[in-house]
Enzyme design. Sequence first.
Site, short mmCIF file in Angstrom:
data_model
loop_
_atom_site.label_atom_id
_atom_site.label_comp_id
_atom_site.label_asym_id
_atom_site.label_seq_id
_atom_site.Cartn_x
_atom_site.Cartn_y
_atom_site.Cartn_z
N PHE A 113 -4.32 -2.71 1.73
CA PHE A 113 -3.66 -3.71 1.03
C PHE A 113 -3.73 -5.19 1.64
O PHE A 113 -2.73 -6.10 1.73
CB PHE A 113 -2.19 -3.45 0.69
CG PHE A 113 -1.91 -2.41 -0.36
CD1 PHE A 113 -2.94 -1.60 -0.88
CD2 PHE A 113 -0.71 -1.75 -0.52
CE1 PHE A 113 -2.79 -0.66 -1.92
CE2 PHE A 113 -0.40 -0.82 -1.21
CZ PHE A 113 -1.22 -0.29 -1.94
N SER A 181 -1.91 4.86 -2.74
CA SER A 181 -3.09 4.50 -1.81
C SER A 181 -2.67 5.32 -0.55
O SER A 181 -1.38 5.39 -0.04
CB SER A 181 -3.01 3.13 -1.38
OG SER A 181 -3.82 2.84 -0.21
N ASN A 183 -3.43 4.16 2.32
CA ASN A 183 -3.47 3.63 3.75
C ASN A 183 -2.34 2.53 3.96
O ASN A 183 -2.52 1.79 4.96
CB ASN A 183 -4.72 2.54 3.35
CG ASN A 183 -5.95 3.48 3.22
OD1 ASN A 183 -6.40 4.33 3.88
ND2 ASN A 183 -6.70 2.99 2.11
N THR A 184 -1.30 2.90 3.12
CA THR A 184 -0.15 2.28 3.57
C THR A 184 1.03 3.44 3.97
O THR A 184 1.42 4.35 3.00
CB THR A 184 0.78 1.39 2.34
OG1 THR A 184 -0.08 0.26 2.13
CG2 THR A 184 1.95 0.72 2.95
N LYS A 220 -0.07 4.19 -11.14
CA LYS A 220 -1.38 4.88 -10.51
C LYS A 220 -1.09 6.07 -9.51
O LYS A 220 -0.39 5.79 -8.92
CB LYS A 220 -2.26 3.74 -9.91
CG LYS A 220 -3.63 4.30 -9.42
CD LYS A 220 -4.48 3.11 -9.09
CE LYS A 220 -5.95 3.60 -9.04
NZ LYS A 220 -6.78 2.28 -8.54
#
Length: 344
Positions: A113, A181, A183-184, A220
């Site tokens: 992000f 996501s 990636n967080t 999402k």
Amino acid sequence: MSLYRRLFDHVLVRVDAEQAHRLGFRALRAARPVLARRDVVRTPVRAMGLEFPGLLGLAAGFDKNAEGIDALAALGFGFVEVGTVTGEPQPGNDRPRLFRLPADRAVVNRMGFNNDGAEAVASRLARRRLRRRRSSVVLGVNIGKTKAVPESDHDAVLADYEKSTKVLAPYADYLVVNVSSPNTPGLRDLQSVERLRPLLVAVRRQADAVCDHRVPLLVKIAPDLSDDDVLAVADLALELGLDGIVATNTTVSRDGLRSSPADVARVGAGGLSGRPLRDRALEVLKLLRDRVGPDLTIIAVGGISDAHDARERLEAGATLLQAYTAFVYEGAGWPARVQRELAE
């Protein structure tokens, strides 16, 4: 094979993926006046009370900071979803963090992000609105959690999403809450219904407070959810009166890849997008459509490589389509070509 495809396979694939993205995006923005004169054949569709000039849109992740909306629309995209935008600016993860797996026509990212933050993006959108009072492209804004906000602090998480909503909702044609996501750290935990319900309620309340009209709200989700969890999100969307679901985000799975184990290991962790995501994204779409009925908007994304894939999603119940990775591999002419083939 197109000229771009040959250029990509023999030259661009050797350039760092993030650097190639930055250079290519800069060239697209510079070419916008020329691109805007093109006539793109598209199939209009009405969804969520909005008029979409074309079925195919650009997924979040390409234009994180709302810098090239109109140039991207000129390529043929009927709608552009910017972001993911977080409440506070953040640099994202360490580089390198964007990789290609050409044998699979796939991309792996662990961007984290990286973005200018909600206030800076809102200022950019305000300036765009002053310059371009009328634009046919539909603008989606995708919002996510600031990494520094601990996922265990429920109130802080809500406040972070509420801040993004407060400053960005007035410029969005629709809003997407990104809880998927990989990636967080901890973000995907927010997909559990117990945590997702109050988050979506808070975002809906804040959007209604700052806008003089109802901004459609979507969530999402990840392809890695179990079928039961997908259905639970569908039930929640109906319960809360959400306007739609974006299905799906990237996957952490590496099953069935054609790339060598050494190449996969070299790339490392992150969310995988592109052709390998196709089957699971289609399964999730079918689960959702069967559960929510015909009226709720579903934006299908993940592994759409050509018009055949696009038609398959529409036949399975998608209202709208999004792509990102195929655009990277096929080049600037790809969105207009797919729109034209769908219209035919």
